[in-house]
Design a protein around this motif. Structure first.
Motif, PDB file in Angstrom:
ATOM      1  N   ARG A   1       2.730  13.853   5.208  1.00  0.00           N
ATOM      2  CA  ARG A   1       3.770  14.656   5.856  1.00  0.00           C
ATOM      3  C   ARG A   1       5.028  14.530   5.014  1.00  0.00           C
ATOM      4  O   ARG A   1       5.362  13.442   4.563  1.00  0.00           O
ATOM      5  N   PHE A   2       5.691  15.630   4.796  1.00  0.00           N
ATOM      6  CA  PHE A   2       6.965  15.600   4.085  1.00  0.00           C
ATOM      7  C   PHE A   2       8.008  16.306   4.921  1.00  0.00           C
ATOM      8  O   PHE A   2       7.772  17.383   5.463  1.00  0.00           O
TER       9      PHE A   2
ATOM     10  N   SER B   1       0.819  -1.197   0.000  1.00  0.00           N
ATOM     11  CA  SER B   1       0.000   0.000   0.000  1.00  0.00           C
ATOM     12  C   SER B   1       0.860   1.256   0.000  1.00  0.00           C
ATOM     13  O   SER B   1       1.969   1.272   0.504  1.00  0.00           O
ATOM     14  N   LEU B   2       0.303   2.300  -0.541  1.00  0.00           N
ATOM     15  CA  LEU B   2       0.964   3.602  -0.526  1.00  0.00           C
ATOM     16  C   LEU B   2       1.047   4.160   0.899  1.00  0.00           C
ATOM     17  O   LEU B   2       1.940   4.945   1.211  1.00  0.00           O
TER      18      LEU B   2
ATOM     19  N   TRP C   1      -3.239  14.559  -0.080  1.00  0.00           N
ATOM     20  CA  TRP C   1      -3.069  13.682  -1.215  1.00  0.00           C
ATOM     21  C   TRP C   1      -4.388  12.970  -1.504  1.00  0.00           C
ATOM     22  O   TRP C   1      -5.227  12.817  -0.632  1.00  0.00           O
ATOM     23  N   GLU C   2      -4.535  12.578  -2.768  1.00  0.00           N
ATOM     24  CA  GLU C   2      -5.736  11.868  -3.190  1.00  0.00           C
ATOM     25  C   GLU C   2      -5.334  10.873  -4.270  1.00  0.00           C
ATOM     26  O   GLU C   2      -4.590  11.222  -5.194  1.00  0.00           O
ATOM     27  N   GLU C   3      -5.825   9.656  -4.148  1.00  0.00           N
ATOM     28  CA  GLU C   3      -5.548   8.655  -5.165  1.00  0.00           C
ATOM     29  C   GLU C   3      -6.473   8.900  -6.350  1.00  0.00           C
ATOM     30  O   GLU C   3      -7.691   8.920  -6.208  1.00  0.00           O
TER      31      GLU C   3
ATOM     32  N   LEU D   1       8.356  10.781   3.192  1.00  0.00           N
ATOM     33  CA  LEU D   1       6.971  11.050   2.823  1.00  0.00           C
ATOM     34  C   LEU D   1       6.157  10.085   3.664  1.00  0.00           C
ATOM     35  O   LEU D   1       6.441   8.890   3.704  1.00  0.00           O
ATOM     36  N   HIS D   2       5.163  10.587   4.358  1.00  0.00           N
ATOM     37  CA  HIS D   2       4.313   9.739   5.200  1.00  0.00           C
ATOM     38  C   HIS D   2       2.876   9.926   4.731  1.00  0.00           C
ATOM     39  O   HIS D   2       2.257  10.950   5.004  1.00  0.00           O
TER      40      HIS D   2
END
Length: 140
Positions: A73-74, A36-37, A94-96, A64-65
């Motif tokens: 979070r970056f 998973s991402l 973020w959005e897939e 990158l979390h």
């Protein structure tokens, strides 16, 4: 004479019941959740037309979390001749968009980014208008 067929059936049933099914799972094999991402990814390399540049020890602290709530979070680090310092620790959204594409919004800039996951390696393919490049991350 009728005892023999009954005994044979009993023996067959006993062996069928007593045999365990084999455990075919490999504890070292990656589970779907690992692919998973979501999770924390450490920076590993930058790749463009000129080649691949592996992350320094300092740069490999960059993360990158991706979280389940659409927040990521970056954290970025830079180094000089004597030290490694955290230069940014922030969040974005973020959005897939599809199985291989995400939208990243850093608050100032936003990008649609293609990605692949192979084992524990995430590769982001980014185009900021000046040509395409890739960033590779390894899952913690």
């Amino acid at each position: 004479m009728t005892l023999r067929p009954i005994l044979a059936v009993f023996v067959c049933c006993f062996f069928c019941i007593s045999c365990e099914s084999e455990d075919t799972t490999n504890p070292n094999e990656e589970t779907p959740a690992d692919a998973s991402l979501l999770g924390v990814w450490n920076y590993a390399a930058y790749i463009d037309d000129e080649g691949e540049e592996l992350a320094t020890q300092c740069e490999s602290s960059q993360i990158l979390h991706f979280q389940t709530d659409g927040v990521f979070r970056f954290t970025y680090y830079t180094e000089d001749a004597t030290s490694c310092a955290k230069t940014q620790d922030a969040t974005g959204s973020w959005e897939e968009l599809s199985d291989s594409s995400i939208a990243l919004d850093y608050g100032i800039d936003s990008y649609d980014v293609n990605y692949t996951i192979s084992g524990r390696v995430l590769t982001l393919t980014i185009d900021e208008g000046l040509g395409e490049y890739q960033e590779r991350y390894e899952k913690q």
